[in-house]
Scaffold this motif. Structure first.
Motif, short mmCIF file in Angstrom:
data_model
loop_
_atom_site.label_atom_id
_atom_site.label_comp_id
_atom_site.label_asym_id
_atom_site.label_seq_id
_atom_site.Cartn_x
_atom_site.Cartn_y
_atom_site.Cartn_z
N ALA A 34 0.83 -1.20 0.00
CA ALA A 34 0.00 0.00 0.00
C ALA A 34 0.87 1.26 0.00
CB ALA A 34 -0.92 -0.01 1.22
N PHE A 35 1.93 1.25 0.80
CA PHE A 35 2.84 2.40 0.82
C PHE A 35 3.50 2.59 -0.54
CE2 PHE A 35 6.74 4.69 1.38
CZ PHE A 35 6.52 5.56 2.42
N GLU A 36 3.92 1.49 -1.15
CA GLU A 36 4.58 1.59 -2.45
C GLU A 36 3.64 2.13 -3.51
OE1 GLU A 36 7.02 -1.22 -5.67
OE2 GLU A 36 6.33 -2.06 -3.75
N ARG A 37 2.40 1.65 -3.51
CA ARG A 37 1.43 2.15 -4.50
C ARG A 37 1.17 3.64 -4.34
NH1 ARG A 37 -1.30 -2.65 -3.17
NH2 ARG A 37 -2.72 -1.46 -1.81
N GLN A 41 8.71 6.53 -4.75
CA GLN A 41 9.67 7.33 -5.50
C GLN A 41 11.01 6.60 -5.44
OE1 GLN A 41 9.87 11.25 -3.79
NE2 GLN A 41 7.83 11.84 -4.48
N GLY A 42 11.74 6.65 -6.50
CA GLY A 42 13.02 5.95 -6.53
C GLY A 42 14.09 6.70 -5.77
N ARG A 43 13.83 6.91 -4.47
CA ARG A 43 14.75 7.69 -3.64
C ARG A 43 14.98 6.96 -2.32
NH1 ARG A 43 11.80 13.14 -2.78
NH2 ARG A 43 13.74 13.62 -1.61
N ILE A 44 16.17 7.14 -1.76
CA ILE A 44 16.50 6.51 -0.49
C ILE A 44 15.59 7.03 0.62
CG2 ILE A 44 18.27 6.34 1.30
CD1 ILE A 44 20.38 6.24 -0.87
N LEU A 45 15.31 8.34 0.61
CA LEU A 45 14.50 8.94 1.66
C LEU A 45 13.10 8.33 1.70
CD1 LEU A 45 14.07 11.00 3.89
CD2 LEU A 45 13.46 12.69 2.12
N THR A 46 12.50 8.10 0.55
CA THR A 46 11.15 7.52 0.52
C THR A 46 11.16 6.11 1.08
OG1 THR A 46 10.76 8.80 -1.51
CG2 THR A 46 9.14 7.11 -0.95
N GLY A 47 12.17 5.33 0.71
CA GLY A 47 12.30 3.98 1.26
C GLY A 47 12.53 4.01 2.75
N ALA A 48 13.30 5.01 3.21
CA ALA A 48 13.56 5.14 4.65
C ALA A 48 12.27 5.46 5.40
CB ALA A 48 14.60 6.22 4.89
N LYS A 183 17.01 0.39 -0.55
CA LYS A 183 18.38 0.32 -0.03
C LYS A 183 18.42 0.28 1.50
CE LYS A 183 21.59 2.37 -2.32
NZ LYS A 183 22.51 1.23 -2.65
N VAL A 184 17.62 1.09 2.17
CA VAL A 184 17.64 1.11 3.63
C VAL A 184 17.15 -0.22 4.19
CG1 VAL A 184 16.66 2.20 5.69
CG2 VAL A 184 17.38 3.61 3.75
N ALA A 185 16.08 -0.75 3.59
CA ALA A 185 15.55 -2.05 4.04
C ALA A 185 16.59 -3.15 3.86
CB ALA A 185 14.27 -2.38 3.26
N ALA A 186 17.28 -3.14 2.72
CA ALA A 186 18.28 -4.17 2.44
C ALA A 186 19.46 -4.08 3.41
CB ALA A 186 18.78 -4.05 1.00
N ARG A 187 19.92 -2.86 3.68
CA ARG A 187 21.06 -2.69 4.59
C ARG A 187 20.67 -3.08 6.01
NH1 ARG A 187 23.03 -3.05 0.68
NH2 ARG A 187 24.38 -1.66 -0.53
N LEU A 188 19.47 -2.74 6.41
CA LEU A 188 19.01 -3.09 7.75
C LEU A 188 18.90 -4.60 7.90
CD1 LEU A 188 18.23 -1.58 10.30
CD2 LEU A 188 15.85 -1.62 9.54
#
Length: 298
Positions: A34-37, A41-48, A183-188
């Protein structure tokens, strides 16, 4: 330390397996989707922001459950928390799923439910190799890692770990869409699995007929995979069985070149998979012994 809670949760998972109803990981997956939909955005901040939101929500729900369980009589509080914690453990389901390949009418299709690689054109050897890698890697992700955080931090610990692991499995890919967003999810996830992956490798080595070979293989090949953690339990399993795992595999129609782990001393076949799955008894014995000892000494 939460040894009693972990012990009871592990016993529930071994005897009952998956509880009825929608699994908590599925709710986490719904949140991520739901968040992704809505906000992708293809940005680190959005993934964070996704990581922060899901972890905050997961931690809040887990803490609320702990608080509510604390209002129950003492004899009921622990079983309720253990039942909730058992949903984060997967020994019963993992073993049953991988063992299902041994009797499946279509082993390639059965494997396709467990791995992300293409299975349609796999040889019998490749099917069993994929099953062995899945069994070894998920012993860490689905059993040892969640137990590790359950023992250290109780229900909130295992809940947060499952959230991290779920995010990594959904968005932690080095593709165009997820390279920055995930990226943040993968590193965590890499950080969270660093110790559990190596503890899992040690557990496999302890159960190997040739411990020296398993240890040497783990040391030599454990760090060869793209993932900083997955290679250690897989390399330990390869050394324990005297087989070669890893190597090239096809994903979404394209060959991905991966290093080979282990030595090809024995062929990979149904017997090899049975030998690996038979480690379950030894793993359970070691894990239960450690949990019981911890519960008695704390």
């Amino acid at each position: 330390m939460y040894f009693e809670l972990a012990l009871l949760a592990y016993l529930i998972d071994l005897t009952i397996g998956e509880l009825p109803g929608k699994h908590p990981v599925m709710w986490m997956g719904d949140f991520i989707s739901a968040f992704e939909r809505r906000f992708y955005q293809g940005r680190i901040l959005t993934g964070a922001l996704l990581v922060t939101g899901l972890l905050a929500l997961t931690l809040s729900i887990a803490a609320a459950l702990v608080y509510l369980a604390g209002l129950l009589p003492a004899w009921l509080s622990l079983p309720v928390l253990a039942m909730a914690a058992s949903t984060g453990l997967a020994m019963h389901m993992l073993h049953a799923s991988v063992a299902g390949l041994l009797t499946a009418e279509n082993p390639r299709q059965a494997l396709s439910y467990l791995v992300s690689r293409d299975t349609g054109a796999m040889t019998e050897t490749e099917v069993y190799k994929g099953a062995l890698e899945t069994w070894a890697e998920n012993l860490s992700d689905g059993v040892i890692a969640p137990l590790f955080y359950l023992v250290l931090f109780g229900l909130p610990g295992i809940a947060v770990y499952k959230a991290v692991n779920t995010m990594d499995s959904m968005i932690g890919y080095k593709t165009g869409r997820y390279f920055y967003f995930g990226k943040v999810a993968a590193r965590l996830d890499d950080i969270a699995n660093y110790l559990p992956a190596r503890l899992t490798a040690l557990l496999i080595i302890a159960l190997a007929d040739d411990r020296r070979r398993a240890w040497q293989c783990c040391l030599r090949d454990g760090g060869k995979l793209e993932s900083p953690n997955a290679g250690f339990p897989i390399a330990a399993m390869a050394g324990a069985l005297g087989v070669a795992l890893g190597g090239d595999a096809r994903y979404h129609g394209r060959i991905k070149h991966k290093p080979v782990l282990g030595w090809s001393i024995h062929p990979i076949n149904q017997t090899t998979l049975e030998q690996a799955l038979n480690m379950k008894t030894g793993i359970n014995l070691i894990v239960l012994t450690l949990l019981i000892a911890g519960a008695l000494l704390t």
